[in-house]
Design a protein around this motif. Structure first.
Motif, PDB file in Angstrom:
ATOM      1  N   MET A   1     -17.088-128.652  50.683  1.00  0.00           N
ATOM      2  CA  MET A   1     -18.381-128.032  50.113  1.00  0.00           C
ATOM      3  C   MET A   1     -19.478-129.223  50.157  1.00  0.00           C
ATOM      4  O   MET A   1     -19.310-130.260  49.472  1.00  0.00           O
ATOM      5  CB  MET A   1     -18.175-127.572  48.524  1.00  0.00           C
ATOM      6  CG  MET A   1     -19.125-126.874  47.878  1.00  0.00           C
ATOM      7  SD  MET A   1     -19.679-125.304  48.810  1.00  0.00           S
ATOM      8  CE  MET A   1     -17.997-124.427  48.625  1.00  0.00           C
ATOM      9  N   GLN A   2     -20.527-129.045  50.762  1.00  0.00           N
ATOM     10  CA  GLN A   2     -21.603-130.010  51.286  1.00  0.00           C
ATOM     11  C   GLN A   2     -22.607-129.901  49.682  1.00  0.00           C
ATOM     12  O   GLN A   2     -23.020-128.935  49.414  1.00  0.00           O
ATOM     13  CB  GLN A   2     -22.392-129.390  52.076  1.00  0.00           C
ATOM     14  CG  GLN A   2     -23.320-130.480  52.784  1.00  0.00           C
ATOM     15  CD  GLN A   2     -22.388-131.718  53.181  1.00  0.00           C
ATOM     16  OE1 GLN A   2     -21.459-131.535  53.680  1.00  0.00           O
ATOM     17  NE2 GLN A   2     -22.969-133.032  52.945  1.00  0.00           N
ATOM     18  N   LYS A   3     -22.770-131.160  49.255  1.00  0.00           N
ATOM     19  CA  LYS A   3     -23.552-131.317  47.962  1.00  0.00           C
ATOM     20  C   LYS A   3     -24.870-131.366  48.411  1.00  0.00           C
ATOM     21  O   LYS A   3     -25.163-132.091  49.731  1.00  0.00           O
ATOM     22  CB  LYS A   3     -23.289-132.587  47.179  1.00  0.00           C
ATOM     23  CG  LYS A   3     -24.001-132.774  46.160  1.00  0.00           C
ATOM     24  CD  LYS A   3     -23.225-133.849  45.324  1.00  0.00           C
ATOM     25  CE  LYS A   3     -23.907-135.093  45.354  1.00  0.00           C
ATOM     26  NZ  LYS A   3     -23.353-136.232  44.609  1.00  0.00           N
ATOM     27  N   LYS A   4     -25.920-130.592  48.346  1.00  0.00           N
ATOM     28  CA  LYS A   4     -27.415-130.560  48.682  1.00  0.00           C
ATOM     29  C   LYS A   4     -28.308-131.282  47.850  1.00  0.00           C
ATOM     30  O   LYS A   4     -28.144-132.404  47.471  1.00  0.00           O
ATOM     31  CB  LYS A   4     -27.609-129.142  49.253  1.00  0.00           C
ATOM     32  CG  LYS A   4     -26.963-128.555  50.539  1.00  0.00           C
ATOM     33  CD  LYS A   4     -26.813-127.274  50.589  1.00  0.00           C
ATOM     34  CE  LYS A   4     -27.967-127.000  51.841  1.00  0.00           C
ATOM     35  NZ  LYS A   4     -28.228-125.562  51.994  1.00  0.00           N
ATOM     36  N   THR A  17     -26.901-128.260  44.132  1.00  0.00           N
ATOM     37  CA  THR A  17     -26.702-126.997  44.963  1.00  0.00           C
ATOM     38  C   THR A  17     -25.790-127.299  45.975  1.00  0.00           C
ATOM     39  O   THR A  17     -25.601-128.726  46.156  1.00  0.00           O
ATOM     40  CB  THR A  17     -28.096-126.332  45.749  1.00  0.00           C
ATOM     41  OG1 THR A  17     -28.597-127.528  46.115  1.00  0.00           O
ATOM     42  CG2 THR A  17     -29.178-126.063  44.582  1.00  0.00           C
ATOM     43  N   THR A  18     -25.228-126.358  46.698  1.00  0.00           N
ATOM     44  CA  THR A  18     -24.316-126.358  47.785  1.00  0.00           C
ATOM     45  C   THR A  18     -24.529-125.494  48.827  1.00  0.00           C
ATOM     46  O   THR A  18     -25.637-124.800  48.536  1.00  0.00           O
ATOM     47  CB  THR A  18     -22.980-126.176  47.350  1.00  0.00           C
ATOM     48  OG1 THR A  18     -22.884-124.837  46.897  1.00  0.00           O
ATOM     49  CG2 THR A  18     -22.488-126.984  45.886  1.00  0.00           C
ATOM     50  N   ASP A  19     -23.907-125.425  49.905  1.00  0.00           N
ATOM     51  CA  ASP A  19     -24.217-124.700  50.897  1.00  0.00           C
ATOM     52  C   ASP A  19     -23.616-123.073  50.349  1.00  0.00           C
ATOM     53  O   ASP A  19     -24.348-122.220  51.172  1.00  0.00           O
ATOM     54  CB  ASP A  19     -23.666-124.774  52.420  1.00  0.00           C
ATOM     55  CG  ASP A  19     -22.307-125.697  52.130  1.00  0.00           C
ATOM     56  OD1 ASP A  19     -21.615-125.390  51.170  1.00  0.00           O
ATOM     57  OD2 ASP A  19     -21.901-126.509  53.103  1.00  0.00           O
ATOM     58  N   ASP A  20     -23.158-122.966  49.313  1.00  0.00           N
ATOM     59  CA  ASP A  20     -22.748-121.707  48.798  1.00  0.00           C
ATOM     60  C   ASP A  20     -23.670-121.196  47.717  1.00  0.00           C
ATOM     61  O   ASP A  20     -23.697-121.941  46.679  1.00  0.00           O
ATOM     62  CB  ASP A  20     -21.169-121.650  48.239  1.00  0.00           C
ATOM     63  CG  ASP A  20     -20.989-120.282  47.829  1.00  0.00           C
ATOM     64  OD1 ASP A  20     -21.704-119.638  47.390  1.00  0.00           O
ATOM     65  OD2 ASP A  20     -19.605-120.152  47.633  1.00  0.00           O
TER      66      ASP A  20
END
Ligand code: ADP
Ligand code: UDP
Length: 239
Positions: A1-4, A17-20
């Motif tokens: 899961m990518q941390k944005k 936020t994440t990519d989900d």
């Protein structure tokens, strides 16, 4: 899961936020504050200890049928959680009088509250989190009736589960604060359950093992959190 992007930096945690769109990353920082941010410190290891502690408790609650936002540990100080639309209220259950109830009602610390009592507070630092009641929540639209009822029911259910868990490890669960949010129409437990947001006393000596050690300048804050974690069997390896 990518941390944005960072969505919000609170007093002790940051939210990304994440990519989900339905998931967030919670970063537990070492920052510690009390008295509405007036007293502040950096406590080494606290973020990682609280992250592991919270994961352990949230998993126990989920196993007891209480839906929580916790999904999985991502790093020593980071967890993946469901993105909730938080209700701006804090739910507090007290089994023993301590903290603000003593100041407000002139009762002595340590008095047993039988049955346990419940209080709502508004999450608003500028107003110093004032105590509110269900009518305020309804009139100002902070949550709907069925959501208020569920927050109360779930907060007491948490008490049944955690009072026993801590008692089995030689501790009294004095009080605690929970926050809930909406997830696709369901009321889900969010935020954290750690010694930063509850009071825990050793059953034999009544030694304080929670954030009151920081508030009252007693020292050994993170050491106390680690002691609680060890007694419960929380895995703190690698931190
Ligand atoms: P504060 O905002 O009181 O300074 P923190 O430093 O703990 O507190 O910040 C964490 C913030 O993230 C809080 O405002 C909390 O309500 C919010 N939060 C916790 N869990 C979730 C979640 N699952 N979804 C959205 N927001 C959350
Ligand atoms: N609490 C919290 N965040 C808050 C206020 C309270 O986690 O913003 C927790 C606190 O740690 C304690 C319980 O809720 O376990 C009851 O807190 P109280 O009303 O006694 O306030 P305090 O005197 O701790 O500020």
């Amino acid at each position: 899961m990518q941390k944005k992007q960072e969505l919000y930096a609170g007093k002790a945690k940051s939210v990304y936020t994440t990519d989900d769109p339905d998931r967030l990353v919670l970063l537990f920082r070492n920052d510690t504050s009390a008295f509405d941010g007036e007293k502040k410190a950096q406590l080494d290891r606290k973020g990682a200890v609280n992250n592991r502690f919270n994961a352990f408790i949230m998993q126990r609650l989920a196993a007891s049928g209480i839906e929580t936002h916790f999904e999985k540990l991502l790093a020593n100080d980071e967890s993946l959680v469901k993105k909730l639309k938080m209700f701006p209220v804090e739910c507090v259950v007290r089994n023993i009088a301590a903290g603000s109830i003593c100041r407000r009602l002139g009762v002595q610390e340590g008095v047993d509250l039988n049955p346990p009592t419940f209080e709502f507070f508004l999450k608003n630092d500028a107003l110093h989190d004032p105590m509110i009641n269900e009518y305020h929540i309804r009139s100002f639209g902070w949550a709907r009736d069925h959501e208020v009822a569920q927050m109360k029911e779930l907060t007491f259910k948490v008490n049944d589960v955690l009072k026993r868990l801590f008692a089995d490890a030689g501790m009294l669960l004095v009080d605690y604060k929970l926050e809930f949010g909406d997830f696709h129409g369901r009321v889900v437990l969010g935020d954290e359950f750690t010694p930063d947001g509850c009071r825990l006393w050793d059953v034999a000596t009544r030694k304080k093992l929670d954030k009151d050690r920081f508030r009252q300048g007693l020292g050994g804050v993170v050491e106390a959190y680690e002691e609680v974690a060890h007694r419960l069997g929380v895995d703190l390896s690698g931190i």
